[in-house]
Design a protein around this motif. Structure first.
Motif, PDB file in Angstrom:
ATOM      1  N   ARG A  21      22.663   2.218  46.989  1.00  0.00           N
ATOM      2  CA  ARG A  21      24.076   1.904  46.450  1.00  0.00           C
ATOM      3  C   ARG A  21      24.807   1.041  47.649  1.00  0.00           C
ATOM      4  O   ARG A  21      25.378  -0.029  47.339  1.00  0.00           O
ATOM      5  CB  ARG A  21      25.003   3.334  46.336  1.00  0.00           C
ATOM      6  CG  ARG A  21      26.388   3.075  45.910  1.00  0.00           C
ATOM      7  CD  ARG A  21      26.834   4.191  45.535  1.00  0.00           C
ATOM      8  NE  ARG A  21      26.737   5.228  46.574  1.00  0.00           N
ATOM      9  CZ  ARG A  21      26.991   6.546  46.462  1.00  0.00           C
ATOM     10  NH1 ARG A  21      27.501   6.933  45.307  1.00  0.00           N
ATOM     11  NH2 ARG A  21      26.902   7.436  47.488  1.00  0.00           N
ATOM     12  N   LEU A  22      24.645   1.425  48.956  1.00  0.00           N
ATOM     13  CA  LEU A  22      25.166   0.616  50.007  1.00  0.00           C
ATOM     14  C   LEU A  22      24.730  -0.503  50.119  1.00  0.00           C
ATOM     15  O   LEU A  22      25.453  -1.847  50.344  1.00  0.00           O
ATOM     16  CB  LEU A  22      25.413   1.505  51.233  1.00  0.00           C
ATOM     17  CG  LEU A  22      25.810   0.793  52.560  1.00  0.00           C
ATOM     18  CD1 LEU A  22      27.350   0.338  52.072  1.00  0.00           C
ATOM     19  CD2 LEU A  22      25.965   1.842  53.575  1.00  0.00           C
ATOM     20  N   GLN A  24      23.197  -2.568  47.882  1.00  0.00           N
ATOM     21  CA  GLN A  24      23.597  -3.343  46.730  1.00  0.00           C
ATOM     22  C   GLN A  24      25.072  -3.800  46.797  1.00  0.00           C
ATOM     23  O   GLN A  24      25.397  -4.704  46.033  1.00  0.00           O
ATOM     24  CB  GLN A  24      23.334  -2.747  45.469  1.00  0.00           C
ATOM     25  CG  GLN A  24      21.748  -2.784  45.450  1.00  0.00           C
ATOM     26  CD  GLN A  24      20.995  -2.193  44.123  1.00  0.00           C
ATOM     27  OE1 GLN A  24      21.883  -1.726  43.311  1.00  0.00           O
ATOM     28  NE2 GLN A  24      19.752  -1.940  43.854  1.00  0.00           N
ATOM     29  N   THR A  25      25.871  -3.214  47.584  1.00  0.00           N
ATOM     30  CA  THR A  25      27.188  -3.592  47.799  1.00  0.00           C
ATOM     31  C   THR A  25      27.163  -4.789  48.910  1.00  0.00           C
ATOM     32  O   THR A  25      27.581  -5.706  48.549  1.00  0.00           O
ATOM     33  CB  THR A  25      28.182  -2.299  48.382  1.00  0.00           C
ATOM     34  OG1 THR A  25      28.215  -1.493  47.430  1.00  0.00           O
ATOM     35  CG2 THR A  25      29.514  -2.939  48.707  1.00  0.00           C
ATOM     36  N   HIS A  28      26.466  -8.328  48.436  1.00  0.00           N
ATOM     37  CA  HIS A  28      27.564  -9.406  47.892  1.00  0.00           C
ATOM     38  C   HIS A  28      28.307 -10.115  49.043  1.00  0.00           C
ATOM     39  O   HIS A  28      29.078 -11.055  48.833  1.00  0.00           O
ATOM     40  CB  HIS A  28      28.504  -8.652  47.015  1.00  0.00           C
ATOM     41  CG  HIS A  28      28.083  -8.028  45.571  1.00  0.00           C
ATOM     42  ND1 HIS A  28      27.829  -8.815  44.620  1.00  0.00           N
ATOM     43  CD2 HIS A  28      27.635  -6.870  45.287  1.00  0.00           C
ATOM     44  CE1 HIS A  28      27.350  -8.116  43.540  1.00  0.00           C
ATOM     45  NE2 HIS A  28      26.962  -6.973  44.188  1.00  0.00           N
ATOM     46  N   ALA A 107      32.316   4.777  49.791  1.00  0.00           N
ATOM     47  CA  ALA A 107      32.212   3.467  48.856  1.00  0.00           C
ATOM     48  C   ALA A 107      33.126   2.389  49.205  1.00  0.00           C
ATOM     49  O   ALA A 107      34.266   2.917  49.576  1.00  0.00           O
ATOM     50  CB  ALA A 107      32.877   4.345  47.603  1.00  0.00           C
ATOM     51  N   ASP A 109      35.363  -1.305  48.293  1.00  0.00           N
ATOM     52  CA  ASP A 109      35.623  -2.411  47.405  1.00  0.00           C
ATOM     53  C   ASP A 109      35.296  -3.678  48.396  1.00  0.00           C
ATOM     54  O   ASP A 109      35.454  -3.906  49.638  1.00  0.00           O
ATOM     55  CB  ASP A 109      37.157  -2.466  47.288  1.00  0.00           C
ATOM     56  CG  ASP A 109      37.626  -3.408  46.508  1.00  0.00           C
ATOM     57  OD1 ASP A 109      37.346  -4.529  46.585  1.00  0.00           O
ATOM     58  OD2 ASP A 109      38.527  -3.052  45.559  1.00  0.00           O
ATOM     59  N   LEU A 110      34.670  -4.802  47.398  1.00  0.00           N
ATOM     60  CA  LEU A 110      34.128  -5.746  48.054  1.00  0.00           C
ATOM     61  C   LEU A 110      35.256  -6.687  48.799  1.00  0.00           C
ATOM     62  O   LEU A 110      35.022  -7.436  49.765  1.00  0.00           O
ATOM     63  CB  LEU A 110      33.749  -6.840  46.881  1.00  0.00           C
ATOM     64  CG  LEU A 110      32.294  -6.279  46.472  1.00  0.00           C
ATOM     65  CD1 LEU A 110      31.860  -7.384  45.312  1.00  0.00           C
ATOM     66  CD2 LEU A 110      31.275  -6.036  47.409  1.00  0.00           C
TER      67      LEU A 110
END
Ligand code: UGA
Ligand code: MN
Length: 243
Positions: A21-22, A24-25, A28, A107, A109-110
């Motif tokens: 998950r991390l 794939q963040t 970006h 978690a 936010d971009l």
């Protein structure tokens, strides 16, 4: 400037899910170097296999917690890892860029990344899902940080979460002895003290700390009783497979 995103991690059954998950963040984000510091004796090859797949520059460090701290209650989680990452930055002559401590279960936010990239000394911003108040944040008045809102002040000078600040590497280099203590709950405060932080140095981000761009999410653990049953099954499996 490059963002040095430092992630302490440790082997447990949630590890691959968290890092997937991390990762794939972070895919970006341009100009980011991911330092993954694992609380394990060696560099697990399965972690390299996973990290390679994201196609982002990374460094994989084996940074086991010294055994003595495992008996502490609570244990100082992620400290050996973050110390190892700071040492890597120093030993590899990384003199410009921005350091951020991003735990493997949080978690993001971009928009957080464009906020912290311009950090001159130390930037701060709110972290969601922290403690009873549900948010831990600097209090900003006329563009300046004047105090903190945090449900666990605990006499800390800097009552902030690990995910709530970023540090410019040139500023970090001014304090060559800066470090993080093996003291659960006080890692942030004592690290920020060790870099000689002053209130006037703090740059509020996330629209003067009015937006939440990072959350202290936590993955639910399986009950330990079930883990015990699993290991019993494992044991009996092994016995039945015996020589
Ligand atoms: C909270 C804070 O958000 C952390 O920054 C702080 O280090 C921690 O408390 C603490 O003071 O102990 P929390 O969610 O309660 O974090 O703790 P974890 O997410 O379980 O652990 C923090 C980091 O250390 C994670 O990235 C985790 O992967 C890593 N960790 C945890 C280890 O490397 N080894 C461990 O044995 C446990
Ligand atoms: Mn966590």
């Amino acid at each position: 400037p490059t963002i040095y995103f430092v992630t302490p991690t440790y082997p447990r059954r949630e590890q691959i899910a968290e890092l997937t998950r991390l990762g794939q963040t972070l895919m970006h984000i341009p100009n980011l170097h991911w330092i993954v510091a694992d609380d394990f004796d060696g560099c697990n090859t399965f972690l390299d296999y996973l990290l390679n797949k994201f196609g982002i520059p990374y460094t994989h460090i084996a940074s086991p917690m010294p055994d003595i701290y495992r008996s502490f209650a609570p244990i100082p989680r992620g400290v050996a890892n973050r110390r190892a990452a700071i040492n890597w930055i120093r030993n590899n002559g990384k003199k410009s860029g921005v350091l951020y401590f991003g735990d493997d279960d949080n978690a993001f936010d971009l928009r957080l990344f464009s906020e912290i990239r311009s950090t001159q000394r130390v930037s701060m911003f709110p972290v969601g899902l922290i403690g009873l108040y549900a948010v831990s944040t600097p209090i900003v008045k006329q563009g300046k940080v004047i105090g903190f809102f945090d449900s666990w002040p605990a006499n800390r000078l800097w009552p902030v979460d690990m995910a709530g600040f970023a540090v410019n590497l040139e500023y970090l280099a001014l304090s060559p002895n800066a470090t993080m203590p093996y003291r659960a709950g006080y890692e942030e405060d004592e690290f920020l003290k060790s870099i000689g932080l002053q209130m006037a140095h703090i740059e509020p981000k996330a629209s003067n700390c009015s937006e939440i761009l990072v959350w202290h999410t936590q993955t639910k653990k399986e009950k330990s009783a079930v883990v015990r049953i699993d290991s019993k099954i494992l044991e009996s499996d092994q016995t039945s497979l015996g020589p």
